[in-house]
Design a protein around this motif. Structure first.
Motif, PDB file in Angstrom:
ATOM      1  N   ILE A  10       0.809  -1.215   0.000  1.00  9.72           N
ATOM      2  CA  ILE A  10       0.000   0.000   0.000  1.00  9.72           C
ATOM      3  C   ILE A  10       0.848   1.275   0.000  1.00  9.72           C
ATOM      4  O   ILE A  10       0.434   2.307  -0.531  1.00  9.72           O
ATOM      5  N   ALA A  11       2.050   1.222   0.574  1.00 10.39           N
ATOM      6  CA  ALA A  11       2.865   2.433   0.733  1.00 10.39           C
ATOM      7  C   ALA A  11       3.190   3.145  -0.582  1.00 10.39           C
ATOM      8  O   ALA A  11       3.047   4.377  -0.640  1.00 10.39           O
ATOM      9  N   PRO A  13       1.626   3.428  -3.677  1.00  8.12           N
ATOM     10  CA  PRO A  13       0.565   4.294  -4.226  1.00  8.12           C
ATOM     11  C   PRO A  13       0.137   5.388  -3.246  1.00  8.12           C
ATOM     12  O   PRO A  13      -0.173   6.506  -3.666  1.00  8.12           O
ATOM     13  N   ALA A  14       0.156   5.095  -1.947  1.00 10.80           N
ATOM     14  CA  ALA A  14      -0.211   6.125  -0.962  1.00 10.80           C
ATOM     15  C   ALA A  14       0.799   7.269  -0.981  1.00 10.80           C
ATOM     16  O   ALA A  14       0.425   8.454  -0.946  1.00 10.80           O
ATOM     17  N   LEU A  15       2.088   6.930  -1.052  1.00  5.64           N
ATOM     18  CA  LEU A  15       3.120   7.963  -1.146  1.00  5.64           C
ATOM     19  C   LEU A  15       2.983   8.731  -2.459  1.00  5.64           C
ATOM     20  O   LEU A  15       3.170   9.952  -2.498  1.00  5.64           O
ATOM     21  N   VAL A  17       0.200   9.363  -4.016  1.00  6.83           N
ATOM     22  CA  VAL A  17      -0.911  10.302  -3.834  1.00  6.83           C
ATOM     23  C   VAL A  17      -0.428  11.530  -3.065  1.00  6.83           C
ATOM     24  O   VAL A  17      -0.731  12.670  -3.428  1.00  6.83           O
ATOM     25  N   LEU A  18       0.341  11.312  -2.002  1.00  5.17           N
ATOM     26  CA  LEU A  18       0.870  12.429  -1.216  1.00  5.17           C
ATOM     27  C   LEU A  18       1.751  13.331  -2.082  1.00  5.17           C
ATOM     28  O   LEU A  18       1.591  14.560  -2.086  1.00  5.17           O
ATOM     29  N   TYR A  21      -0.367  15.311  -4.551  1.00  6.57           N
ATOM     30  CA  TYR A  21      -1.003  16.483  -3.937  1.00  6.57           C
ATOM     31  C   TYR A  21       0.009  17.592  -3.679  1.00  6.57           C
ATOM     32  O   TYR A  21      -0.270  18.769  -3.921  1.00  6.57           O
ATOM     33  N   LEU A  27      -6.678  13.822  -7.284  1.00  9.58           N
ATOM     34  CA  LEU A  27      -7.057  12.436  -7.578  1.00  9.58           C
ATOM     35  C   LEU A  27      -7.844  12.340  -8.879  1.00  9.58           C
ATOM     36  O   LEU A  27      -7.768  11.335  -9.576  1.00  9.58           O
ATOM     37  N   THR A 170       1.745   7.259 -10.014  1.00  8.90           N
ATOM     38  CA  THR A 170       0.586   7.825  -9.316  1.00  8.90           C
ATOM     39  C   THR A 170       0.669   9.347  -9.267  1.00  8.90           C
ATOM     40  O   THR A 170      -0.297  10.050  -9.600  1.00  8.90           O
TER      41      THR A 170
END
Length: 193
Positions: A10-11, A13-15, A17-18, A21, A27, A170
């Protein structure tokens, strides 16, 4: 799947996204990326998940199938993506190929026993997916050689490429706008030159 494994999944794609932004992305930009044959990714995820829970499916050859499905999906999609996204996709592809080569050459993903010991794992343990590297291990440098102490995991150079490519893909995709019109030419002030 362990909590640490889930975090590693998960890290990136989550990173991404961060980072997306922080770079002014949204998104909604992800909707502008053309994705085909998503069923290949779903099938790869299903095979990977089944390997954790169905003992007869813990054969190392199925890992090659998982990588093959992801590579097929990337091959179908890369050509349609903008250049920057293609470069991120190529990094993911290179990482998957590196992991696939290490597994194909050894039957399992080799890992460096010293790296395993450094993160608190038992060195010398053979699992359905991993085996300790030794003198006869082929392409050992592509195996799990990088200790990640925070997660008590050992990862491969291929995993690093896949993670970095996923973050970049991402973040870059978030910066794209689906409905961005081409800029209109601006008239020259002061009349004609």
């Amino acid at each position: 799947m362990s909590v640490q494994g889930l975090i590693l999944l998960i890290a990136p794609p989550a990173l991404g996204v961060l980072v997306g932004y922080l770079c002014g992305g949204r998104l909604a930009g992800l909707r502008g990326i053309r994705l085909s044959a998503l069923w290949l990714l779903w099938l790869a995820a299903a095979v990977q998940a089944a390997q954790y829970y169905v003992t007869p499916l813990r054969h190392p050859a199925l890992l090659i199938l998982v990588f093959g499905l992801v590579l097929c999906w990337l091959a179908v999609n890369l050509a349609a993506w903008p250049r920057a996204l293609r470069l991120a996709g190529i990094a993911i592809t290179a990482g998957a190929l590196a992991n696939g080569l290490a597994i194909a050459a050894n039957g399992r993903m080799p890992y460096e026993p010293a790296a395993a010991e450094a993160v608190g794992l038992r060195p010398g343990l053979t699992t359905p997916k991993n085996a300790p590297a030794h003198d006869a291990t082929r392409l050992a440098f592509l195996g799990d050689t990088i200790p990640v102490a925070l997660l008590n995991k050992v990862v491969s150079p291929g995993d690093v490429l896949i993670g970095a490519g996923t973050v970049a893909l991402t973040a870059l995709a978030m910066r794209r706008r689906r409905d961005r019109p081409d800029p209109e030419p601006q008239p020259v002030k002061g009349g004609e030159p």
